[in-house]
Structure formats: C-alpha cells, structure tokens
Design an enzyme around this catalytic site. Structure first.
Site, mmCIF file in Angstrom:
data_model
loop_
_atom_site.group_PDB
_atom_site.id
_atom_site.type_symbol
_atom_site.label_atom_id
_atom_site.label_comp_id
_atom_site.label_asym_id
_atom_site.label_seq_id
_atom_site.Cartn_x
_atom_site.Cartn_y
_atom_site.Cartn_z
ATOM 1 N N VAL A 1 72.647 74.599 -100.021
ATOM 2 C CA VAL A 1 72.330 74.169 -98.654
ATOM 3 C C VAL A 1 73.424 74.612 -97.690
ATOM 4 C CG1 VAL A 1 72.016 72.141 -97.173
ATOM 5 C CG2 VAL A 1 70.991 72.198 -99.446
ATOM 6 N N GLY B 1 60.642 70.666 -111.710
ATOM 7 C CA GLY B 1 62.041 70.550 -112.116
ATOM 8 C C GLY B 1 62.941 70.877 -110.952
ATOM 9 N N LYS C 1 62.023 77.578 -111.315
ATOM 10 C CA LYS C 1 60.985 78.182 -110.487
ATOM 11 C C LYS C 1 61.396 79.632 -110.230
ATOM 12 C CE LYS C 1 61.920 77.425 -105.725
ATOM 13 N NZ LYS C 1 61.625 76.719 -104.526
ATOM 14 N N PHE D 1 51.303 72.950 -103.265
ATOM 15 C CA PHE D 1 51.769 72.003 -104.288
ATOM 16 C C PHE D 1 50.637 71.385 -105.097
ATOM 17 C CE2 PHE D 1 56.404 71.438 -104.347
ATOM 18 C CZ PHE D 1 56.687 72.516 -103.525
ATOM 19 N N GLU E 1 64.761 76.555 -102.772
ATOM 20 C CA GLU E 1 65.511 77.596 -103.478
ATOM 21 C C GLU E 1 64.597 78.792 -103.683
ATOM 22 O OE1 GLU E 1 67.696 76.565 -107.007
ATOM 23 O OE2 GLU E 1 68.244 74.632 -106.154
ATOM 24 N N GLU F 1 67.522 68.634 -94.607
ATOM 25 C CA GLU F 1 67.112 70.032 -94.797
ATOM 26 C C GLU F 1 65.899 70.089 -95.718
ATOM 27 O OE1 GLU F 1 67.399 71.804 -97.713
ATOM 28 O OE2 GLU F 1 68.183 70.119 -98.868
ATOM 29 N N THR G 1 75.149 65.354 -103.575
ATOM 30 C CA THR G 1 74.946 63.910 -103.778
ATOM 31 C C THR G 1 74.193 63.747 -105.104
ATOM 32 O OG1 THR G 1 72.940 64.070 -102.415
ATOM 33 C CG2 THR G 1 74.929 63.253 -101.327
ATOM 34 N N CYS H 1 66.310 69.025 -106.972
ATOM 35 C CA CYS H 1 65.926 68.156 -105.855
ATOM 36 C C CYS H 1 64.804 67.172 -106.168
ATOM 37 C CB CYS H 1 65.559 69.014 -104.661
ATOM 38 S SG CYS H 1 66.913 70.094 -104.201
HETATM 39 C C1 UGA Z 1 62.333 71.125 -102.923
HETATM 40 C C2 UGA Z 1 61.416 70.954 -101.689
HETATM 41 O O1 UGA Z 1 60.224 71.721 -101.869
HETATM 42 C C3 UGA Z 1 62.121 71.414 -100.404
HETATM 43 O O2 UGA Z 1 61.294 71.153 -99.281
HETATM 44 C C4 UGA Z 1 63.444 70.642 -100.266
HETATM 45 O O3 UGA Z 1 64.177 71.055 -99.124
HETATM 46 C C5 UGA Z 1 64.307 70.899 -101.506
HETATM 47 O O4 UGA Z 1 63.575 70.465 -102.676
HETATM 48 C C6 UGA Z 1 65.566 70.094 -101.379
HETATM 49 O O5 UGA Z 1 65.489 68.872 -101.457
HETATM 50 O O6 UGA Z 1 66.626 70.662 -101.125
HETATM 51 P P1 UGA Z 1 63.035 73.187 -104.486
HETATM 52 O O7 UGA Z 1 63.767 72.199 -105.319
HETATM 53 O O8 UGA Z 1 63.726 74.450 -104.122
HETATM 54 O O9 UGA Z 1 62.565 72.529 -103.094
HETATM 55 O O10 UGA Z 1 61.716 73.579 -105.295
HETATM 56 P P2 UGA Z 1 60.151 73.444 -105.069
HETATM 57 O O11 UGA Z 1 59.609 74.678 -104.502
HETATM 58 O O12 UGA Z 1 59.826 72.168 -104.384
HETATM 59 O O13 UGA Z 1 59.660 73.338 -106.584
HETATM 60 C C7 UGA Z 1 60.075 72.234 -107.395
HETATM 61 C C8 UGA Z 1 59.402 72.279 -108.736
HETATM 62 O O14 UGA Z 1 58.011 71.990 -108.631
HETATM 63 C C9 UGA Z 1 59.483 73.639 -109.457
HETATM 64 O O15 UGA Z 1 59.795 73.405 -110.817
HETATM 65 C C10 UGA Z 1 58.099 74.220 -109.311
HETATM 66 O O16 UGA Z 1 57.745 75.105 -110.352
HETATM 67 C C11 UGA Z 1 57.246 72.948 -109.347
HETATM 68 N N1 UGA Z 1 55.927 73.089 -108.684
HETATM 69 C C12 UGA Z 1 55.836 73.344 -107.359
HETATM 70 C C13 UGA Z 1 54.766 72.889 -109.434
HETATM 71 O O17 UGA Z 1 54.814 72.620 -110.650
HETATM 72 N N2 UGA Z 1 53.547 72.968 -108.809
HETATM 73 C C14 UGA Z 1 53.443 73.238 -107.485
HETATM 74 O O18 UGA Z 1 52.293 73.309 -106.975
HETATM 75 C C15 UGA Z 1 54.613 73.440 -106.753
#
Ligand code: UGA
Length: 456
Positions: free
Chosen positions: A11, A270, A333, A262, A151, A147, A84, A273
């Site tokens: 971040v 995973g 991811k 989503f 990632e 934020e 955090t 976050c």
């Molecule tokens: C997440 C949030 O999407 C962001 O908006 C937020 O800013 C960020 O956390 C944070 O708190 O800093 P991120 O952790 O980068 O972002 O990843 P995501 O894109 O949310 O994906 C999280 C997990 O969910 C991954 O393992 C992904 O494969 C999984 N996922 C996502 C699914 O299994 N299905 C979906 O439809 C979407």
C-alpha cells in the site's frame, strides 16, 4: 505538495509512487534495510509497473526514501501505511500505528494532517487524535482514507479508483485531501500505466465522518468475501444438481443490484487482506455487541474449499501417495508473488503431506514457495511441470494458462486429466485434445445422469 508516506509495503509504496506521479513531492519511509534497497530501485515484491514508476519518480526527484522522522518533518500531509497484521485472537495489531504516532508527536514541526490508510478497526482515528492531543500535538488533525487497492493491479486502482473515501472531522482536512487527489478525481492527467488502464470519467470523492470511513474498508472486504463464499456454496449445489455455476453466476450478475464481480467459484479466497479483514470485522462487531456470525460462516465455507478440492483429487486419482501431480499456480491470485494465505499453496502443501509428488510452476511465486515448501519440485514452465503427470491442477488463474499448447501437453502427461480449481480453461478445447476436464460447479453429462438417477 510535500507529502510523507510511512510504510513502504504494497500500500505504502504504491501510494508513494502514485502521489509522486501525479505531481507531489513524496518522502516515503521504512526500515533502514528496505530504504537502502528501495534507493537502489529494488522492489521487494512483484507488482506490475511499480518498479518502472518508482524508478521514474526517483529519477525525477519527486520521490525519495528516508526515515519516518524525516518524512514527518517534511510532509505537510502524512499517510500512515504501516502493517496491521492479525493478532492470535483475530484483532488487528496496532503497534506499528502507535510507533508512527510517537514519531509524529516528536518530530512534527508545524500542524500536520495525519491520514490513516492502513486497515484499522473503527475508532482508531479517534484514538490517534486523542494520543496526539495528549502528547502536545492538538494542532495535528487525523483523517481516514481507506485504500481499496488490489494486488496485481495496485497502480491501476490508484490512478483509476472506483471511489475515494475520506473520513474527517473538519472541512479543512477534507479540502486538503481533495487537493491531494485532485488529478485522480478529475481524471485529467496522463496515467503512467496508460496501456492497461481504460480511461474513465471523474472519480466519486466521498467524504464522511471518521468512524464511517473506517468501517467502509472492513465492510467492503467482508462483503466481497461473502460473495465468494456464496458462489462457492452455489458451485457445490450446482455439482449436486447437474447445473452450471458459470451460467448461474453470469445470469445473477446481470442484475445491477448483484453485479458480476467476485462471483468466480474456486478453491477459496486468500491473500493478506480478505481473510484478515473478515476476522477483524467479526472482532469489531463483537466488541460493540453486534452479532456478525454470518461472517464466521463465510470463513468456515472458505476454509473447507481446500479440503474439498484435495478430496476431489484423491477420489479422481484413487489416493494421493506417490501420485505424480502438476500444480499450476502457487500465488493467492494472479499477477503477484504473494503466498500469504494462498489456497493454491495450501492445496499443494496438503498433497505433499499425503505423499504426492508435486511438480509446480508459477510465473512469479515459485521461488518463494520453495522457501516455504522445499519438498516441492519447482519447474520453469507449465510443460515441465506437466511431465509424466497423472493430473494437472490449475490453482491460480494466471492468464498464461489460457494460452497453452494442449497438443504438446498431451505428449507431456502420463494421464490426460485436468482438475481446474479456478474455472479458467475451456471444457471443449480440452476435450478436443483428449483431456478429461474437471472444474468447479460444472458437471459433465455423465455426472448429470448419475445425479439424476440418485434423485429419482
Ligand atoms: C482485496 C480487495 O479486493 C481490495 O479492494 C482491497 O483494497 C485489498 O483486499 C486490501 O484490503 O488491501 P486483494 O487482497 O489484492 O484485494 O485480492 P482480491 O482481488 O480481493 O482477491 C482475494 C482472493 O479472492 C484471491 O485469492 C482471489 O483468487 C479470490 N477470489 C476473488 C475468488 O476466489 N473469486 C472471485 O470471484 C474473486
């Protein structure tokens, strides 16, 4: 504007590079070792375009890396972007935020706007304000600016956010934040990652009180996690009934009240976050006497995804001991090398623990995975991983897995079986090349017949 950013993790570094790119003078602070390597232009993690933009801003002298004390002395606005992490009980560990508060109290030479960007529980801003007041810095105001970076597309999220949320108690603080993000809000600037960004209109700037802004972040991540667990349960129901979860999700997503994002089923969510923020949200709700056990179920459904997937592999291969398995994808991811809470790595770890011989490939995370799981056989590409495999597993939805030479792969494997934990491949394409294809929540005609027989 002179801006200090404290913390150079995902971040912090993205924020610092982004703020510099839109024209601010940015001092970004971290520990001495990190600062030394960042000054050499070395980025400690993989994030598309970040190294280039950091390099460019360093060369233009709009960005520099320094100590927290210097960032506080120089920055009129200070973004707190420290970690955090979760404590054992799921609550957020705020010790790094407190350390920054100490530095601000000691080093600020005139009034500062202290902007909390780290994900924190509700009322942390109020506590921080109180702390600064008690330490003689009533002239420093605290704001919240959660934020929403993802990632793998963090810079895109910085330059083209869906919204900018600001929590502050004074109009002065709101105006300052509006000025800081001015170019982003208006969309009137040349985006340094333009090739991958689709230009959009003005960005909503949403100002509110501190506590509300703090809740937006945890609520958003928890809601996203809920969507994923919901669609994962739907996938189970689709498998049991012979329906196709992709079609169900597609049709559900056309309702603008639901939306298509989503709703991709798979081996679970995973990363650093979502799992941490769901746990923290439950704790926050408990603390204020609100029952959010809904989210406990979301966590439970998610925990079970990996076991369910491993069990499916066990059934398909008639056991796991000494089975030769190719694992494609290790990161939590695509477009990142982050392995924290990676469901892909969890699958591989379970397979290895049960005696399977796993050859793994990930475009970015293999090296890190080897450090965590030395029993892994790391491979340079998907073909090498597939050599002599009895099954290929897709565990992370990297784009490159959709552009492979299946004729060549057919020659590599010992059994043409693909188990897709991310639903990224095409059943028809694989069938054409003689592969048996198993995905999540989409059953083959044979299984539909079996399901119907068991119902009737
Ligand atoms: C997440 C949030 O999407 C962001 O908006 C937020 O800013 C960020 O956390 C944070 O708190 O800093 P991120 O952790 O980068 O972002 O990843 P995501 O894109 O949310 O994906 C999280 C997990 O969910 C991954 O393992 C992904 O494969 C999984 N996922 C996502 C699914 O299994 N299905 C979906 O439809 C979407």
């Amino acid at each position: 504007m002179e801006i200090g950013v404290i913390g150079a993790g995902h971040v912090g570094l993205t924020t610092a590079a982004g703020l510099a790119a839109i024209g601010h003078q940015v001092c970004c602070a971290d520990g001495p070792e990190n600062v030394a390597s960042l000054r050499r232009g070395e980025i400690p993690f993989f994030e598309p375009y970040l190294a280039e933009i950091v390099g460019k801003q360093l060369a233009a002298s709009r960005l520099r890396f320094t100590t927290a004390g210097e960032a506080v002395r120089l920055g009129r606005a200070l973004f707190i972007c420290v970690g955090t992490p979760p404590l054992e009980n799921g609550e957020a560990d705020l010790s790094e935020v407190e350390q920054v508060a100490q530095v601000v109290a000691q080093e600020a030479t005139s009034p500062r706007l202290v902007i909390q960007k780290s994900t924190v529980p509700v009322h942390t801003g109020r506590w921080l304000q109180q702390y600064l007041k008690q330490h003689g810095r009533a002239d420093c105001e605290v704001a919240s600016n959660p934020e929403f970076m993802r990632e793998g597309s963090a810079l895109e999220a910085f330059f083209h956010p869906d919204r900018i949320v600001v929590g502050a108690e004074s109009p002065r603080a709101v105006s300052l934040l509006k000025a800081i993000y001015g170019p982003v809000i208006s969309g009137q600037f040349t985006c340094p990652v333009h090739d991958t960004c689709s230009p959009r209109g003005a960005v909503p700037f949403v100002a509110m009180d501190l506590a509300s802004a703090e809740l937006v972040k945890l609520a958003s991540n928890s809601f996203l996690a809920t969507k994923i667990s919901f669609i994962n349960l739907m996938a189970d129901l689709c498998e049991a009934t012979g329906a196709d979860v992709q079609r169900v999700a597609e049709a559900m997503g056309l309702d603008p009240r639901i939306g298509p994002a989503f709703l991709r089923p798979g081996i679970g969510f995973g990363g650093f976050c979502l799992p941490k923020d769901v746990a923290a949200f439950v704790k926050v709700a408990e603390k204020f006497g609100c029952d959010f056990s809904l989210l406990r179920e979301v966590e439970k459904v998610n925990r079970e995804r990996v076991d369910r997937f491993v069990n499916r592999i066990r059934i398909e291969l008639g056991g796991l001991r000494a089975r030769r398995i190719a694992a494609w994808g290790l990161a939590f991811k695509p477009n990142t090398d982050d392995l924290r809470n990676s469901p892909a790595l969890a699958v591989v770890r379970n397979l290895v623990a049960e005696g399977a011989k796993v050859r793994a490939y990930d475009p970015q995370a293999t090296e890190r995975a080897l450090a965590e799981l030395p029993a892994l056989q790391a491979c340079a590409d998907p073909y090498e991983a597939a050599r002599n495999a009895e099954a290929i597993l897709v565990l992370t939805d990297w784009d490159e897995f959709q552009r492979l030479d299946w004729r060549r792969l057919k020659e590599c494997v010992s059994h043409p079986l693909v188990i897709d934990g991310r639903n990224v491949l095409s059943h028809d394409q694989l069938a054409r090349h003689g592969f048996r294809y198993i995905s999540i929540g989409r059953v083959s005609a044979g299984q539909v017949a079996a399901a119907l027989t068991s119902v009737t």
